[in-house]
Design a protein around this motif. Structure first.
Motif, PDB file in Angstrom:
ATOM      1  N   ALA A  96      57.186   4.588  -7.850  1.00  0.00           N
ATOM      2  CA  ALA A  96      56.413   4.632  -6.333  1.00  0.00           C
ATOM      3  C   ALA A  96      55.002   4.633  -6.907  1.00  0.00           C
ATOM      4  N   GLU A  97      54.419   4.991  -7.748  1.00  0.00           N
ATOM      5  CA  GLU A  97      53.142   4.829  -8.266  1.00  0.00           C
ATOM      6  C   GLU A  97      52.739   3.528  -8.783  1.00  0.00           C
ATOM      7  N   GLY A  98      53.734   2.768  -9.488  1.00  0.00           N
ATOM      8  CA  GLY A  98      53.561   1.460 -10.073  1.00  0.00           C
ATOM      9  C   GLY A  98      53.603   0.527  -8.710  1.00  0.00           C
ATOM     10  N   LEU A  99      54.442   0.676  -7.912  1.00  0.00           N
ATOM     11  CA  LEU A  99      54.658  -0.224  -6.720  1.00  0.00           C
ATOM     12  C   LEU A  99      53.104  -0.015  -5.864  1.00  0.00           C
ATOM     13  N   ALA A 100      52.835   1.178  -5.681  1.00  0.00           N
ATOM     14  CA  ALA A 100      51.605   1.390  -5.017  1.00  0.00           C
ATOM     15  C   ALA A 100      50.313   0.719  -5.661  1.00  0.00           C
ATOM     16  N   LYS A 101      50.521   0.519  -6.754  1.00  0.00           N
ATOM     17  CA  LYS A 101      49.224  -0.117  -7.486  1.00  0.00           C
ATOM     18  C   LYS A 101      49.706  -1.626  -7.432  1.00  0.00           C
ATOM     19  N   LEU A 102      50.508  -2.168  -6.907  1.00  0.00           N
ATOM     20  CA  LEU A 102      50.809  -3.701  -6.882  1.00  0.00           C
ATOM     21  C   LEU A 102      50.206  -4.201  -5.634  1.00  0.00           C
ATOM     22  N   PRO A 103      49.639  -5.167  -5.504  1.00  0.00           N
ATOM     23  CA  PRO A 103      49.003  -5.914  -4.525  1.00  0.00           C
ATOM     24  C   PRO A 103      50.265  -6.196  -3.727  1.00  0.00           C
ATOM     25  N   SER A 104      49.892  -6.267  -2.208  1.00  0.00           N
ATOM     26  CA  SER A 104      50.916  -6.358  -1.247  1.00  0.00           C
ATOM     27  C   SER A 104      51.678  -7.794  -1.369  1.00  0.00           C
ATOM     28  N   SER A 105      50.925  -8.742  -2.044  1.00  0.00           N
ATOM     29  CA  SER A 105      51.466 -10.009  -2.082  1.00  0.00           C
ATOM     30  C   SER A 105      52.764  -9.928  -3.127  1.00  0.00           C
ATOM     31  N   PHE A 106      53.082  -9.228  -3.919  1.00  0.00           N
ATOM     32  CA  PHE A 106      54.091  -8.899  -4.668  1.00  0.00           C
ATOM     33  C   PHE A 106      55.220  -8.447  -3.973  1.00  0.00           C
ATOM     34  N   LYS A 107      55.006  -7.700  -2.888  1.00  0.00           N
ATOM     35  CA  LYS A 107      56.031  -7.027  -2.229  1.00  0.00           C
ATOM     36  C   LYS A 107      56.375  -7.768  -0.835  1.00  0.00           C
ATOM     37  N   ASN A 108      56.159  -9.122  -0.676  1.00  0.00           N
ATOM     38  CA  ASN A 108      56.777  -9.845  -0.004  1.00  0.00           C
ATOM     39  C   ASN A 108      57.960 -10.278  -0.053  1.00  0.00           C
ATOM     40  N   ILE A 109      59.031  -9.897   0.601  1.00  0.00           N
ATOM     41  CA  ILE A 109      60.605 -10.060   0.267  1.00  0.00           C
ATOM     42  C   ILE A 109      60.673 -11.700   0.411  1.00  0.00           C
ATOM     43  N   TYR A 110      60.223 -12.231   1.370  1.00  0.00           N
ATOM     44  CA  TYR A 110      60.435 -13.716   1.526  1.00  0.00           C
ATOM     45  C   TYR A 110      59.881 -14.708   0.567  1.00  0.00           C
ATOM     46  N   LYS A 111      58.692 -14.333  -0.107  1.00  0.00           N
ATOM     47  CA  LYS A 111      58.211 -15.319  -0.896  1.00  0.00           C
ATOM     48  C   LYS A 111      57.803 -14.778  -2.186  1.00  0.00           C
ATOM     49  N   SER A 112      58.252 -15.184  -3.273  1.00  0.00           N
ATOM     50  CA  SER A 112      58.111 -14.559  -4.579  1.00  0.00           C
ATOM     51  C   SER A 112      56.742 -15.015  -5.096  1.00  0.00           C
ATOM     52  N   LYS A 113      56.300 -14.441  -6.027  1.00  0.00           N
ATOM     53  CA  LYS A 113      54.951 -14.726  -6.486  1.00  0.00           C
ATOM     54  C   LYS A 113      55.490 -14.674  -8.136  1.00  0.00           C
ATOM     55  N   SER A 114      54.768 -15.793  -8.730  1.00  0.00           N
ATOM     56  CA  SER A 114      55.167 -15.943 -10.039  1.00  0.00           C
ATOM     57  C   SER A 114      54.201 -15.333 -10.944  1.00  0.00           C
ATOM     58  N   VAL A 115      53.991 -14.443 -12.000  1.00  0.00           N
ATOM     59  CA  VAL A 115      53.109 -13.944 -12.994  1.00  0.00           C
ATOM     60  C   VAL A 115      53.299 -14.151 -14.057  1.00  0.00           C
ATOM     61  N   LYS A 116      52.344 -14.606 -14.925  1.00  0.00           N
ATOM     62  CA  LYS A 116      52.231 -14.938 -16.184  1.00  0.00           C
ATOM     63  C   LYS A 116      51.605 -14.081 -16.898  1.00  0.00           C
ATOM     64  N   PRO A 117      51.959 -13.283 -18.098  1.00  0.00           N
ATOM     65  CA  PRO A 117      50.807 -12.378 -18.739  1.00  0.00           C
ATOM     66  C   PRO A 117      49.898 -13.518 -19.399  1.00  0.00           C
ATOM     67  N   GLY A 118      48.924 -12.760 -19.682  1.00  0.00           N
ATOM     68  CA  GLY A 118      47.959 -13.530 -20.698  1.00  0.00           C
ATOM     69  C   GLY A 118      48.147 -13.029 -22.250  1.00  0.00           C
ATOM     70  N   TYR A 119      47.371 -13.712 -22.932  1.00  0.00           N
ATOM     71  CA  TYR A 119      47.682 -13.299 -24.278  1.00  0.00           C
ATOM     72  C   TYR A 119      46.350 -13.116 -25.082  1.00  0.00           C
ATOM     73  N   THR A 120      46.265 -11.990 -26.177  1.00  0.00           N
ATOM     74  CA  THR A 120      45.082 -11.708 -26.767  1.00  0.00           C
ATOM     75  C   THR A 120      44.864 -12.836 -27.947  1.00  0.00           C
ATOM     76  N   SER A 121      43.625 -13.224 -28.246  1.00  0.00           N
ATOM     77  CA  SER A 121      43.358 -13.997 -28.911  1.00  0.00           C
ATOM     78  C   SER A 121      44.090 -14.083 -30.562  1.00  0.00           C
ATOM     79  N   ILE A 122      44.704 -12.884 -30.719  1.00  0.00           N
ATOM     80  CA  ILE A 122      45.020 -12.521 -31.967  1.00  0.00           C
ATOM     81  C   ILE A 122      46.550 -13.223 -31.918  1.00  0.00           C
TER      82      ILE A 122
END
Lengths: 449, 449
Positions: A414-440
């Motif tokens: 519940a807490e994790g979902l509350a911290k997700l911007p609403s665009s992630f919770k649109n059931i009709y349109k999925s959003k693609s998230v790519k993680p970043g990487y540290t310089s190492i």
């Protein structure tokens, strides 16, 4: 999830084990479990299943019967006897790090890591993948269903009704657990109630109604035994006619609810609500079920169908539009006996893996909302304000601390979902998230891939 | 599938049981399990799971711990103590009829029937549905995959590689059993090998290749322990380069096969075959794996990719395009204590059920090919030349005769498929089959619905 599962693995894990044993490969290996690619119709995943995985790892033993069976397999013809002695004494001695259950995660992020003598780390593969797959995939689906049920801000409960369509009795229990973690209010599965303390719900079947001479008798007989828990199934013959019948019955004052299981739920719920309200039965709740999913529920909520809660089955417990995650369990580094660490990765096209034991650093904006994940090496210091998601769970074969309760896991989702911007919770349109990487990590990738 | 499953049921089965007990409803009820509607992308289904279902029914007991848990649930507050004594002594005493495992079936046909005191028949619902669901749905999917692999008349084996993506360890075993019944030549799941005698297959993982200093060392080390069973995974770094490396290694003469697990399998298999053949290694087989399903395999077969066998995972064990059947377990008749039989059916729109314990009569043409199924009452005489599909399995709580071996079941699937006209086996275009009804059933329908 106990020692009975020791042979519920892919044969190659045990042949490789024999191979490592006989070739005296005693290096410590680190394997990472992650979702290789994000499903097209999901914007986030939910880490679930760690409790079952930990129980499996801590209790994994090969019985004499298991070992005798393996020894007789033609493929092990040239395996030396001391390998089978090794199996008889097998006990996991390594370390495990993992995202706590309930954490939101995305593709390419390690969710769980095993560092152990290579044989030990290898033989866990199938069970780890399979348990994390079913629980994480159902939790992600259930989170969508639960969100849809209260999309207009009105709290409506979702109950898991899926055990009959889950992939066997065990899958029904694992799915019930995952669905509850993701926000369902309960399950119809009694064992999940006993084992995990999940509230168990139930109404009556059409067969109960048919077993008596008419709906009225059927309802009265049930009410006599379950006076505070009477939720009547009204669609066996004629839904609206049945609701009209109920409002003239003495039991109506104590009735908890009615269940609609077929037909046009929008129209029928409005008609039923009208009849109930007119009879002064505003306290009688309406539960809807019957092949529901997040899309159908969102439609009902949008159409202001006066439904108080939903029973959801097949689509949720099989995660029908995405019944499996692209989970992999990959070797990322090997530590030789002299302490040297060698980074490992596959370089074949489309299947490249990123070497090294890693950490996921979650970054938040000034309002505390999710901003991005950055993947670094586990040995890197967490960037200012970022939260490292992977934590030690098992050290030298022993649990580091008690795992959180299922209620705590549910709170985390519940807490994790509350911290997700609403665009992630649109059931009709999925959003693609790519993680970043540290310089190492970027440096490592450029050296090795 | 044992007594541990007694609580892996929907709560309403146990509340209804208490309700029937307390209301002294002692009639004998008949429930039928069938697939209500045919999945859009299937032309036939395969009955599978009966062995597990029978084991569950014959061994279903409620332990003292189970009963104590139920007794404490608030919902049972008004249930009388003798109901819990009844549960402690529970033992199935009824009859079961079923289609033998391996039978081809279609929507609306009863696959299994339970006739027993109504409580006993009711409490079986969830487990029966869930086990028949996973095994039947995987068997139907696997039959398509197996057919695609040999669509050009060349025999190519399909091996179940799906345990890691099945819905938990138990689902992996049930799926392995169903896939083998449907024609797969084996499974990677060791437990399924031990429990059901299914041939177990395995190669090596990318991690094995990465664990050594180079592919050559990795391959030689494996070959030393498994000289007759060496199938080398060639796509860890550079597939074609790896095959070139292999043909110059001493182990080549004894090599059993290579495995391609990524990339363009058509192109890579042709290149690999060329390199192997040029080196005089025609005996080295090519196994392909990696997110395969019937469509991809059909494409490879059509393109004459020189692949000898396929390892198939996720899509087959989750039946990805149809992860659940619309299975129902419905009351069809009740026999009162005085012997009177009352036919039962739901009449709500779209959910009508056909009353009476039924039989499926399968008709064949003069060449022995499947012609049609006609549903009649179980008491009707089989029409001339037609074969009744449902047979007695349990009588008065006891097995009527030993169930067929899994090899016999596998043979039945093969025979059933051979008798299906080719239009049923088109994987791209599904065919809709509706069973006919005898005049007696039609009469019953017109009277009751």
């Amino acid at each position: 999830m106990n020692s009975h599962n020791s042979l519920k693995v892919d044969l190659y894990e045990l042949t490789m084990a024999a191979g490592y044993f006989q070739n005296k490969v005693e290096a410590r290996a680190t394997f990472e479990l992650s979702c290789h690619t994000m499903p097209k119709n999901r914007s986030f995943l939910v880490a679930c299943g760690l409790e079952q995985v930990v129980e499996y790892i801590l209790n994994l033993r090969f019985s004499d019967e298991d070992v005798a069976f393996l020894k007789d397999l033609p493929v092990f013809r040239h395996a030396k006897g001391n390998f089978f002695d090794y199996l008889k004494n097998f006990k996991f001695s390594g370390d495990v790090w993992a995202m706590p259950e309930g954490e939101i995660f995305f593709a390419r992020e390690p969710v769980l890591q095993v560092e152990a003598p290579i044989i030990e780390a290898q033989v866990l593969e199938t069970c780890l993948l399979s348990v994390m797959n079913i629980e994480s995939v159902v939790a992600a689906k259930a989170a969508r269903v639960v969100a849809a049920a209260s999309a207009d801000g009105v709290a409506r409960g979702v109950i898991d009704f899926g055990s009959r369509r889950a992939h066997g009795p065990e899958a029904g229990v694992l799915a019930a657990r995952a669905a509850y973690a993701a926000g369902c209010i309960g399950t119809s599965n009694v064992y999940a109630g006993k084992e995990f303390g999940i509230p168990a719900y139930g109404t009556i079947a059409h067969s109960w109604v048919e077993a008596f001479d008419g709906e009225q008798e059927a309802f009265e007989r049930y009410h006599a035994v379950f006076p505070e828990n009477t939720v009547l199934l009204v669609d066996t013959y004629d839904t609206v006619g049945c609701v009209r019948k109920i409002v003239s019955m003495p039991l109506k004052a104590h009735l908890k609810g009615i269940r609609l299981d077929s037909g046009d739920l929008k129209v029928l719920s409005k008609k039923a609500r009208g009849i109930l309200d007119k009879a002064g039965l505003a306290h009688v709740k309406i539960l809807a079920s019957g092949n529901l999913n997040e899309y159908k529920i969102a439609g009902l909520v949008k159409a202001r169908a006066p439904i108080d809660s939903f029973g959801v089955g097949t689509d949720m417990v099989t995660s029908r539009d995405c019944p499996a995650l692209d989970l992999t369990y990959k070797l990322v580094q090997i530590q030789e006996k002299d302490g040297t660490v060698k980074y490992k990765s596959k370089t074949s096209p489309q299947k490249k893996t990123i070497p090294g034991r890693k950490q996921v650093f979650r970054h938040f904006d000034h309002k505390g909302m999710f901003r991005k994940d950055v993947i670094g090496l586990a040995t890197e210091k967490a960037p200012e304000g970022a939260r490292p998601l992977l934590r030690p769970v098992i050290r030298d074969g022993k649990l580091t601390e008690a795992l959180p309760s299922l209620e705590t896991v549910r709170q985390s989702v519940a807490e994790g979902l509350a911290k997700l911007p609403s665009s992630f919770k649109n059931i009709y349109k999925s959003k693609s998230v790519k993680p970043g990487y540290t310089s190492i990590i970027l440096q490592l990738i450029s050296e090795l891939l």
